[in-house]
Design an enzyme around this catalytic site. Structure first.
Site, short mmCIF file in Angstrom:
data_model
loop_
_atom_site.label_atom_id
_atom_site.label_comp_id
_atom_site.label_asym_id
_atom_site.label_seq_id
_atom_site.Cartn_x
_atom_site.Cartn_y
_atom_site.Cartn_z
N GLU A 46 48.88 51.06 47.64
CA GLU A 46 49.98 51.20 48.60
C GLU A 46 51.30 51.48 47.89
O GLU A 46 52.12 52.27 48.36
CB GLU A 46 50.07 49.93 49.46
CG GLU A 46 48.87 49.81 50.40
CD GLU A 46 48.89 48.54 51.20
OE1 GLU A 46 48.85 47.47 50.57
OE2 GLU A 46 48.95 48.61 52.44
N GLU A 66 41.15 45.66 51.24
CA GLU A 66 41.60 44.47 51.98
C GLU A 66 40.60 44.02 53.02
O GLU A 66 40.45 42.83 53.29
CB GLU A 66 42.95 44.76 52.66
CG GLU A 66 44.14 44.77 51.70
CD GLU A 66 44.38 46.11 51.03
OE1 GLU A 66 43.46 46.95 51.02
OE2 GLU A 66 45.50 46.33 50.52
C1 LIG Z 1 51.30 34.01 59.27
C2 LIG Z 1 51.91 34.69 58.13
C3 LIG Z 1 51.74 36.15 58.24
C4 LIG Z 1 52.03 36.67 56.95
C5 LIG Z 1 51.73 38.09 56.84
C6 LIG Z 1 51.62 38.26 55.41
C7 LIG Z 1 51.93 39.63 55.02
C8 LIG Z 1 51.63 39.70 53.60
C9 LIG Z 1 51.81 41.10 53.21
C10 LIG Z 1 51.17 41.22 51.94
C11 LIG Z 1 50.95 42.63 51.69
C12 LIG Z 1 50.10 42.65 50.52
C13 LIG Z 1 49.29 43.86 50.59
C14 LIG Z 1 48.35 43.82 49.49
C15 LIG Z 1 47.16 43.24 49.66
C16 LIG Z 1 46.22 43.29 48.56
O1 LIG Z 1 46.40 43.94 47.58
S1 LIG Z 1 44.83 42.36 48.74
C17 LIG Z 1 43.97 42.56 47.19
C18 LIG Z 1 43.28 43.86 47.13
N1 LIG Z 1 42.59 43.97 45.88
C19 LIG Z 1 41.33 43.64 45.71
O2 LIG Z 1 40.66 43.24 46.62
C20 LIG Z 1 40.79 43.81 44.31
C21 LIG Z 1 39.98 42.63 43.95
N2 LIG Z 1 39.47 42.71 42.61
C22 LIG Z 1 38.42 43.48 42.27
O3 LIG Z 1 37.88 44.24 43.04
C23 LIG Z 1 37.91 43.34 40.87
O4 LIG Z 1 38.29 42.08 40.41
C24 LIG Z 1 38.41 44.42 39.92
C25 LIG Z 1 39.91 44.54 39.96
C26 LIG Z 1 37.76 45.75 40.31
C27 LIG Z 1 37.98 44.08 38.46
O5 LIG Z 1 36.59 43.87 38.43
P1 LIG Z 1 35.91 43.25 37.12
O6 LIG Z 1 36.36 43.98 35.95
O7 LIG Z 1 34.45 43.18 37.42
O8 LIG Z 1 36.50 41.78 36.96
P2 LIG Z 1 36.36 40.55 37.94
O9 LIG Z 1 35.40 39.58 37.34
O10 LIG Z 1 36.12 40.98 39.33
O11 LIG Z 1 37.84 39.94 37.89
C28 LIG Z 1 38.36 39.38 36.70
C29 LIG Z 1 39.23 38.21 37.07
O12 LIG Z 1 40.34 38.66 37.84
C30 LIG Z 1 40.42 37.99 39.08
N3 LIG Z 1 40.98 38.91 40.06
C31 LIG Z 1 40.67 40.20 40.23
N4 LIG Z 1 41.41 40.74 41.19
C32 LIG Z 1 42.21 39.76 41.65
C33 LIG Z 1 43.22 39.71 42.66
N5 LIG Z 1 43.56 40.76 43.38
N6 LIG Z 1 43.83 38.54 42.86
C34 LIG Z 1 43.54 37.43 42.13
N7 LIG Z 1 42.59 37.43 41.16
C35 LIG Z 1 41.94 38.59 40.94
C36 LIG Z 1 38.98 37.59 39.37
O13 LIG Z 1 38.93 36.50 40.27
C37 LIG Z 1 38.49 37.22 37.97
O14 LIG Z 1 38.99 35.94 37.69
P3 LIG Z 1 38.18 34.92 36.82
O15 LIG Z 1 36.84 34.73 37.52
O16 LIG Z 1 38.98 33.68 36.81
O17 LIG Z 1 37.98 35.54 35.48
#
Ligand SMILES: CCCCCCCCCCCCC/C=C/C(=O)SCCNC(=O)CCNC(=O)[C@H](O)C(C)(C)COP(=O)(O)OP(=O)(O)OC[C@H]1O[C@@H](n2cnc3c(N)ncnc32)[C@H](O)[C@@H]1OP(=O)(O)O
Length: 661
Positions: A46, A66
């Protein structure tokens, strides 16, 4: 940039807020070029969409995942992406959450250039080249929506797809609604995006899906009762592997290995079977090559009838017929044929891995690698360790699973391991419900309405009814020489429904024979139709056994089937077959089609409320005292007595020494 920190969603958020930040970048007078290396996911993409240009490295991946977290892309993603690439392509990416490669992103028009070089350097050079160009046409939020003539139809179809594929999940539907708002002026579209996000953000479904995200990563941090664990055990490299037995499972496993770039010896004992396997495996691989548009060396796989090729492999996965004597004989042979350091893995779905280990010269190097059909598609792998499996063997199997793109869950050896052990009480209840008056389609419809990918009877027809039949025969529950019980049937002192055995005796083995609990177009057909024969058969069965059919509601179907499964899950925890309940949820969501938006069976139990689960089990147990699986587990009782602690504290309440390991 993999997007927002998902952990932050369950605590107070700190600024700066992303939406005004992106809007400010887009509105700025300096050209901003996004250089994309690695991932641009969620808020990451985004942010890139708010920039005036995007340059991606050829290995980069882009997506808006998401929806898999129970949310929508709410930093303008639902408004800018359809303006950039059109409604159909944007809907597809946003509803599925799938990632696209840099090459596909270029074709779609998401990025302006793909480079093999450092994306940052290329972006700087690019910025210099466009520094004098007007930015007005580069601000996506100002673009008029690209509305095709049949947009209403496209949106309607997307909505239908979101309902159907979501199986009760709210986020896919909200994604369509948000994208639909991209027809409006940008500011109004954004208001709608925020409204939908606010509705989802605090929803139980979003919490459950985010729990699934972290659970699937937590199981990688495995441990064994002897203290061995993921960070003190080293996996061995697998330079070459063998798959023995090229039936459906063996073929799928071989495909997985080749796709991961591991050279494979694919072995059979029968020439005809070997040729049939060769055709299917090569066809599957060629399809994958086309789909993934990757160069794959198809020469990585060598089909053979000769054991001598096994000398050169680091790991064997046996996938021969589910027969303990046959597997033991094979494992004994492998002990002498293979190098003494070769890991011997079995793909058995329920046989005793400890017994197989004793048939070898190296019990420490024996583990179960339980793949789920179709092995090249389902992301789950149960890695089954025995009392003698070495940490190195477990680490290697876990690591290999990850390399194959699976989520590996370490589980201790026990009958049925985790998934199939919990499945037994569930399938059993479904059989009892038929005896009491339900039809297969009533039971399945309740379960599918709950969100399971497939009801129990459709799933049994797909897997083949003979699989369970063989297991029941081996357990002495049915078969020649087993005395038939009284009304209701009892075996080994408990209520037993012979309905599935009777169906099998009629030659109705499911899809492969064209009929089972349902009727299909023909052998191998997939379209399940209610079968009047089955209805008449059930009526006759009830008449002969003097069973008065009653009307059975959806609630009873769900409570009896799901709570019996959950109850067994608590027993699995008591026996310390896994580290914690998270593992059970991962296994069910990835391997058994449990709806991810409920978190998995154990998380769902917590959401329903443990006192309610206990209360309903107690009720059903009073009504059916002859069904042991309805007797609430000690752990469930204890947790309720302790005030129903949250799921991550459940294991604290298991008494030391209760482990069966
Ligand atoms: C009532 C109130 C109303 C409020 C309204 C609120 C409005 C809020 C607006 C907010 C707007 C925000 C908009 C944005 C939203 C987002 O971005 S949501 C997140 C989208 N992203 C994802 O879903 C990506 C998720 N991650 C992955 O797909 C994979 O991790 C990867 C990036 C492709 C990497 O894969 P790989 O190499 O296999 O490693 P992993 O083992 O998966 O991950 C390594 C460690 O990293 C941690 N991690 C990965 N991504 C995230 C993340 N996005 N957030 C936090 N942590 C993440 C993962 O847990 C692993 O951690 P450990 O296990 O501790 O090693």
């Amino acid at each position: 940039m993999s997007g927002a920190d998902i952990r932050e969603f369950s605590r107070p958020m700190t600024g700066p807020a992303l939406v005004p930040l992106i809007d400010a970048i887009e509105a700025g007078e300096k050209p901003v070029v996004a250089a994309i290396e690695g991932m641009a996911l969620g808020g990451g993409l985004e942010l890139a969409l708010g920039c005036h240009y995007r340059i991606a490295h050829s290995k980069a991946q882009l997506g808006l995942p998401e929806v898999t977290l129970g949310l929508i892309p709410a930093a303008g993603g639902t408004q800018r992406l359809p303006r950039l690439i059109g409604f159909p392509a944007a809907l597809d990416m946003i509803i599925t959450g799938r990632r696209v490669s840099a090459g596909d992103a270029l074709k779609l028009g998401i990025v302006d250039q793909v480079t093999e070089r450092n994306a940052g350097e290329v972006a700087v050079a690019f910025a210099r080249s466009v520094v004098d160009c007007p930015l007005v046409s580069r601000r996506l939020s100002t673009w008029p929506p690209l509305c095709p003539a049949d947009l209403d139809n496209i949106l309607q179809m997307a909505l239908a797809r979101a309902w159907q594929r979501g199986r009760g999940a709210l986020a896919p539907v909200a994604c369509v609604q948000a994208v639909q708002a991209a027809r409006l002026p940008y500011s109004q579209g954004m208001q709608q995006e925020q409204k939908l996000m606010s509705m989802l953000f605090a929803s139980p479904q979003a919490r459950a899906l985010q729990y699934c995200f972290f659970s699937q990563r937590a199981v990688g941090k495995w441990s064994m009762p002897n203290g061995a664990c993921w960070d003190n055990s080293t996996a061995r490299p697998i330079r070459k592997a063998a798959v023995i037995g090229l039936g459906t499972m063996g073929r799928g496993i071989a495909v997985c290995l080749v796709l991961a770039g591991i050279p494979v010896i694919a072995m059979e004992t029968d020439e005809k079977q070997l040729e049939a396997a060769r055709r299917v495996v090569m066809a599957l691989l060629e399809k994958e090559v086309q789909k993934l548009a990757v160069g794959l060396h198809l020469g990585l796989i060598h089909f053979t009838l000769e054991q001598r090729y096994l000398r050169e492999v680091d790991l064997v996965i046996e996938a021969v017929f589910e027969d303990l004597a046959l597997k033991k004989q094979l494992f004994a042979e492998l002990s002498s044929v293979c190098h003494p350091d070769t890991l011997l893995c079995t793909n058995t779905s329920q046989l005793d891995v400890d017994q197989l280990a004793t048939a070898t010269s190296r019990p420490d190097l024996v583990v179960g690698m339980h793949f789920f059909a179709p092995a090249n598609k389902i992301k789950l792998l149960e890695v089954v360790f025995t009392s003698r499996s070495s940490p190195e063997a477990v680490a290697t199997a876990m690591q290999l699973g990850k390399w194959l793109g699976k989520v590996s869950v370490a589980v201790a050896n026990c009958p049925g391991f985790v998934g199939n052990r919990m499945l037994r009480p569930y399938v059993e209840q479904a059989g009892f419900l038929l005896e009491e008056g339900a039809t297969p389609e009533q039971v399945d419809s309740a379960l599918e309405h709950f969100g399971l990918a497939m009801g129990v009877f459709r799933m049994s027809d797909l897997s083949g009814l003979d699989v369970g039949w063989r297991v029941r025969k081996a357990a002495g529950l049915t078969g020649p020489g087993v005395p038939q019980g009284q009304l209701l049937q009892t075996q080994q002192g408990y209520r037993y429904s012979p309905l599935a055995d009777l169906i099998c005796q009629k030659g109705r083995l499911g899809q492969k024979t064209g009929c089972g609990w349902y009727l299909y177009e023909g052998p191998g057909g997939h379209m399940a139709r209610p079968d009047p024969w089955v209805h008449a058969f059930l009526e006759e069965y009830r008449r002969v056994h003097g069973l008065q059919p009653r009307s059975i509601g959806q609630q009873e179907v769900l409570e009896r089937c799901l709570f019996a499964l959950i109850n067994e899950g608590f027993r699995v925890l008591e026996d310390r077959i896994v580290m914690d309940p998270v593992a059970l949820d991962v296994i069910y969501v990835l391997g058994y089609g449990w709806p991810a938006h409920t978190g998995g069976p154990m998380y769902y139990a917590g959401e329903v409320g443990l006192p309610r689960v206990l209360g309903r089990l107690e009720y059903y147990q009073r009504v059916h005292p002859d069904i042991p699986h309805l007797r609430p587990s000690a752990l469930l009782r204890q947790l309720v007595a302790k005030g129903s602690p949250p799921i991550h504290k459940w294991m604290w309440h298991i008494e030391e020494g209760s482990s069966r390991l």
